[in-house]
Design a protein around this motif. Structure first.
Motif, PDB file in Angstrom:
ATOM      1  N   TYR A  20       0.816  -1.217   0.000  1.00 40.49           N
ATOM      2  CA  TYR A  20       0.000   0.000   0.000  1.00 40.49           C
ATOM      3  C   TYR A  20       0.853   1.272   0.000  1.00 40.49           C
ATOM      4  O   TYR A  20       0.357   2.347  -0.266  1.00 40.49           O
ATOM      5  CB  TYR A  20      -0.900   0.061   1.237  1.00 40.49           C
ATOM      6  CG  TYR A  20      -1.885  -1.064   1.327  1.00 40.49           C
ATOM      7  CD1 TYR A  20      -3.132  -0.972   0.716  1.00 40.49           C
ATOM      8  CD2 TYR A  20      -1.575  -2.223   2.018  1.00 40.49           C
ATOM      9  CE1 TYR A  20      -4.040  -2.015   0.786  1.00 40.49           C
ATOM     10  CE2 TYR A  20      -2.481  -3.268   2.100  1.00 40.49           C
ATOM     11  CZ  TYR A  20      -3.702  -3.162   1.487  1.00 40.49           C
ATOM     12  OH  TYR A  20      -4.591  -4.192   1.559  1.00 40.49           O
ATOM     13  N   THR A  21       2.112   1.129   0.322  1.00 40.19           N
ATOM     14  CA  THR A  21       2.984   2.276   0.538  1.00 40.19           C
ATOM     15  C   THR A  21       3.435   2.899  -0.783  1.00 40.19           C
ATOM     16  O   THR A  21       3.883   2.207  -1.689  1.00 40.19           O
ATOM     17  CB  THR A  21       4.220   1.859   1.360  1.00 40.19           C
ATOM     18  OG1 THR A  21       3.783   1.160   2.515  1.00 40.19           O
ATOM     19  CG2 THR A  21       5.033   3.054   1.778  1.00 40.19           C
ATOM     20  N   ASP A  22       3.319   4.195  -0.861  1.00 39.51           N
ATOM     21  CA  ASP A  22       3.743   4.982  -2.010  1.00 39.51           C
ATOM     22  C   ASP A  22       5.228   4.717  -2.282  1.00 39.51           C
ATOM     23  O   ASP A  22       6.071   4.955  -1.424  1.00 39.51           O
ATOM     24  CB  ASP A  22       3.498   6.459  -1.691  1.00 39.51           C
ATOM     25  CG  ASP A  22       3.906   7.406  -2.792  1.00 39.51           C
ATOM     26  OD1 ASP A  22       4.423   6.968  -3.830  1.00 39.51           O
ATOM     27  OD2 ASP A  22       3.683   8.621  -2.594  1.00 39.51           O
ATOM     28  N   PRO A  23       5.578   4.241  -3.476  1.00 42.31           N
ATOM     29  CA  PRO A  23       6.986   3.948  -3.770  1.00 42.31           C
ATOM     30  C   PRO A  23       7.883   5.179  -3.804  1.00 42.31           C
ATOM     31  O   PRO A  23       9.102   5.056  -3.687  1.00 42.31           O
ATOM     32  CB  PRO A  23       6.940   3.258  -5.132  1.00 42.31           C
ATOM     33  CG  PRO A  23       5.613   3.566  -5.705  1.00 42.31           C
ATOM     34  CD  PRO A  23       4.699   3.875  -4.584  1.00 42.31           C
ATOM     35  N   THR A  24       7.321   6.380  -3.929  1.00 41.22           N
ATOM     36  CA  THR A  24       8.156   7.583  -3.978  1.00 41.22           C
ATOM     37  C   THR A  24       8.663   7.999  -2.594  1.00 41.22           C
ATOM     38  O   THR A  24       9.517   8.870  -2.493  1.00 41.22           O
ATOM     39  CB  THR A  24       7.405   8.768  -4.612  1.00 41.22           C
ATOM     40  OG1 THR A  24       6.278   9.097  -3.811  1.00 41.22           O
ATOM     41  CG2 THR A  24       6.965   8.433  -6.033  1.00 41.22           C
ATOM     42  N   ASN A  56      12.398   8.032  -2.199  1.00 48.14           N
ATOM     43  CA  ASN A  56      13.111   9.140  -2.827  1.00 48.14           C
ATOM     44  C   ASN A  56      12.924  10.462  -2.094  1.00 48.14           C
ATOM     45  O   ASN A  56      13.825  11.283  -2.044  1.00 48.14           O
ATOM     46  CB  ASN A  56      12.660   9.315  -4.275  1.00 48.14           C
ATOM     47  CG  ASN A  56      12.929   8.085  -5.109  1.00 48.14           C
ATOM     48  OD1 ASN A  56      13.831   7.318  -4.819  1.00 48.14           O
ATOM     49  ND2 ASN A  56      12.140   7.894  -6.138  1.00 48.14           N
ATOM     50  N   THR A  57      11.730  10.679  -1.541  1.00 48.43           N
ATOM     51  CA  THR A  57      11.439  11.964  -0.913  1.00 48.43           C
ATOM     52  C   THR A  57      11.783  11.986   0.568  1.00 48.43           C
ATOM     53  O   THR A  57      11.948  13.053   1.148  1.00 48.43           O
ATOM     54  CB  THR A  57       9.949  12.327  -1.067  1.00 48.43           C
ATOM     55  OG1 THR A  57       9.158  11.342  -0.391  1.00 48.43           O
ATOM     56  CG2 THR A  57       9.552  12.419  -2.523  1.00 48.43           C
ATOM     57  N   GLY A  58      11.820  10.818   1.186  1.00 42.27           N
ATOM     58  CA  GLY A  58      12.108  10.747   2.612  1.00 42.27           C
ATOM     59  C   GLY A  58      10.934  11.133   3.483  1.00 42.27           C
ATOM     60  O   GLY A  58      11.090  11.360   4.676  1.00 42.27           O
ATOM     61  N   GLY A  59       9.752  11.216   2.905  1.00 47.02           N
ATOM     62  CA  GLY A  59       8.594  11.580   3.698  1.00 47.02           C
ATOM     63  C   GLY A  59       7.305  11.245   2.991  1.00 47.02           C
ATOM     64  O   GLY A  59       7.300  10.736   1.877  1.00 47.02           O
ATOM     65  N   VAL A  60       6.215  11.522   3.659  1.00 47.86           N
ATOM     66  CA  VAL A  60       4.892  11.234   3.116  1.00 47.86           C
ATOM     67  C   VAL A  60       4.118  12.534   2.907  1.00 47.86           C
ATOM     68  O   VAL A  60       4.455  13.565   3.485  1.00 47.86           O
ATOM     69  CB  VAL A  60       4.093  10.305   4.061  1.00 47.86           C
ATOM     70  CG1 VAL A  60       4.773   8.960   4.181  1.00 47.86           C
ATOM     71  CG2 VAL A  60       3.891  10.926   5.423  1.00 47.86           C
ATOM     72  N   ASP A  63      -1.281   9.119   0.455  1.00 43.38           N
ATOM     73  CA  ASP A  63      -2.571   8.522   0.787  1.00 43.38           C
ATOM     74  C   ASP A  63      -3.381   8.239  -0.478  1.00 43.38           C
ATOM     75  O   ASP A  63      -4.103   7.241  -0.553  1.00 43.38           O
ATOM     76  CB  ASP A  63      -3.370   9.427   1.720  1.00 43.38           C
ATOM     77  CG  ASP A  63      -2.747   9.546   3.096  1.00 43.38           C
ATOM     78  OD1 ASP A  63      -2.016   8.622   3.504  1.00 43.38           O
ATOM     79  OD2 ASP A  63      -3.000  10.562   3.768  1.00 43.38           O
ATOM     80  N   ILE A  64      -3.268   9.108  -1.469  1.00 49.16           N
ATOM     81  CA  ILE A  64      -3.969   8.912  -2.736  1.00 49.16           C
ATOM     82  C   ILE A  64      -3.464   7.626  -3.395  1.00 49.16           C
ATOM     83  O   ILE A  64      -4.247   6.827  -3.914  1.00 49.16           O
ATOM     84  CB  ILE A  64      -3.786  10.123  -3.677  1.00 49.16           C
ATOM     85  CG1 ILE A  64      -4.386  11.388  -3.076  1.00 49.16           C
ATOM     86  CG2 ILE A  64      -4.325   9.830  -5.075  1.00 49.16           C
ATOM     87  CD1 ILE A  64      -5.879  11.375  -2.857  1.00 49.16           C
ATOM     88  N   TYR A  65      -2.156   7.412  -3.357  1.00 48.49           N
ATOM     89  CA  TYR A  65      -1.588   6.179  -3.904  1.00 48.49           C
ATOM     90  C   TYR A  65      -2.201   4.963  -3.206  1.00 48.49           C
ATOM     91  O   TYR A  65      -2.661   4.020  -3.864  1.00 48.49           O
ATOM     92  CB  TYR A  65      -0.056   6.170  -3.737  1.00 48.49           C
ATOM     93  CG  TYR A  65       0.580   4.927  -4.302  1.00 48.49           C
ATOM     94  CD1 TYR A  65       1.021   4.890  -5.622  1.00 48.49           C
ATOM     95  CD2 TYR A  65       0.735   3.778  -3.525  1.00 48.49           C
ATOM     96  CE1 TYR A  65       1.598   3.745  -6.151  1.00 48.49           C
ATOM     97  CE2 TYR A  65       1.306   2.630  -4.041  1.00 48.49           C
ATOM     98  CZ  TYR A  65       1.731   2.621  -5.359  1.00 48.49           C
ATOM     99  OH  TYR A  65       2.289   1.479  -5.878  1.00 48.49           O
ATOM    100  N   SER A  66      -2.227   4.998  -1.881  1.00 51.69           N
ATOM    101  CA  SER A  66      -2.785   3.880  -1.109  1.00 51.69           C
ATOM    102  C   SER A  66      -4.253   3.656  -1.450  1.00 51.69           C
ATOM    103  O   SER A  66      -4.711   2.508  -1.541  1.00 51.69           O
ATOM    104  CB  SER A  66      -2.627   4.132   0.389  1.00 51.69           C
ATOM    105  OG  SER A  66      -1.262   4.253   0.721  1.00 51.69           O
ATOM    106  N   PHE A  67      -4.996   4.738  -1.652  1.00 55.48           N
ATOM    107  CA  PHE A  67      -6.400   4.605  -2.035  1.00 55.48           C
ATOM    108  C   PHE A  67      -6.528   3.887  -3.376  1.00 55.48           C
ATOM    109  O   PHE A  67      -7.414   3.042  -3.562  1.00 55.48           O
ATOM    110  CB  PHE A  67      -7.089   5.971  -2.091  1.00 55.48           C
ATOM    111  CG  PHE A  67      -8.520   5.867  -2.524  1.00 55.48           C
ATOM    112  CD1 PHE A  67      -9.489   5.430  -1.640  1.00 55.48           C
ATOM    113  CD2 PHE A  67      -8.890   6.177  -3.828  1.00 55.48           C
ATOM    114  CE1 PHE A  67     -10.817   5.309  -2.039  1.00 55.48           C
ATOM    115  CE2 PHE A  67     -10.212   6.056  -4.237  1.00 55.48           C
ATOM    116  CZ  PHE A  67     -11.176   5.621  -3.336  1.00 55.48           C
TER     117      PHE A  67
END
Length: 134
Positions: A15-19, A22-26, A31-35
């Motif tokens: 469910y975790t955003d793969p980016t 690279n960004t070091g944060g959320v 959340d949109i990715y997980s949705f």
């Protein structure tokens, strides 16, 4: 512009955003990715992550199928009997847009809500046609 919140990301594999790496944060786009993953879970009738020899993730597989015009092959067969094909296409379009690689290209939640309303309307039209023809 969507700035990530630097923190130790917490999430469930699949469910975790793969980016995040690279960004070091959320961000809210994480959340949109997980949705999008959850929506594909519903459409496909399977979990986001299947632990086996290949440790298969649903999101990359769904993206691949969508991009190759074969997403219909992974949508749960029972849904084709119960739902409007147009609604299924709309739902898969929404799910795919949530999985965009670049977070800034993912839709905002308000846009998602509007698109979901359109999908529901497509389904309701089908149900009214089915009711009237019985």
């Amino acid at each position: 512009m969507d700035h990530p919140v630097l923190c130790e990301p917490i999430g469930i594999h699949g469910y975790t955003d793969p980016t995040i790496e690279n960004t070091g944060g959320v961000s809210h786009k994480s959340d949109i990715y997980s949705f999008g993953v959850v929506l594909f879970e519903i459409l496909c009738g399977r979990a986001a992550y299947i632990e086996n020899a290949t440790d298969e993730l649903l999101a990359p597989m769904a993206k691949y199928q969508y991009e190759n015009n074969s997403v219909k092959d992974i949508i749960h067969p029972g849904l084709w009997n119960e739902m409007s094909p147009q609604a299924l296409v709309k739902y898969s379009n929404i799910a795919y847009s949530c999985l965009e690689e670049e977070p800034s290209h993912r839709p905002d939640i308000n846009d998602i809500a509007k698109q979901l309303e359109v999908a529901v309307e497509l389904q309701l039209r089908r149900e009214n046609v089915v009711r009237l023809s019985i």
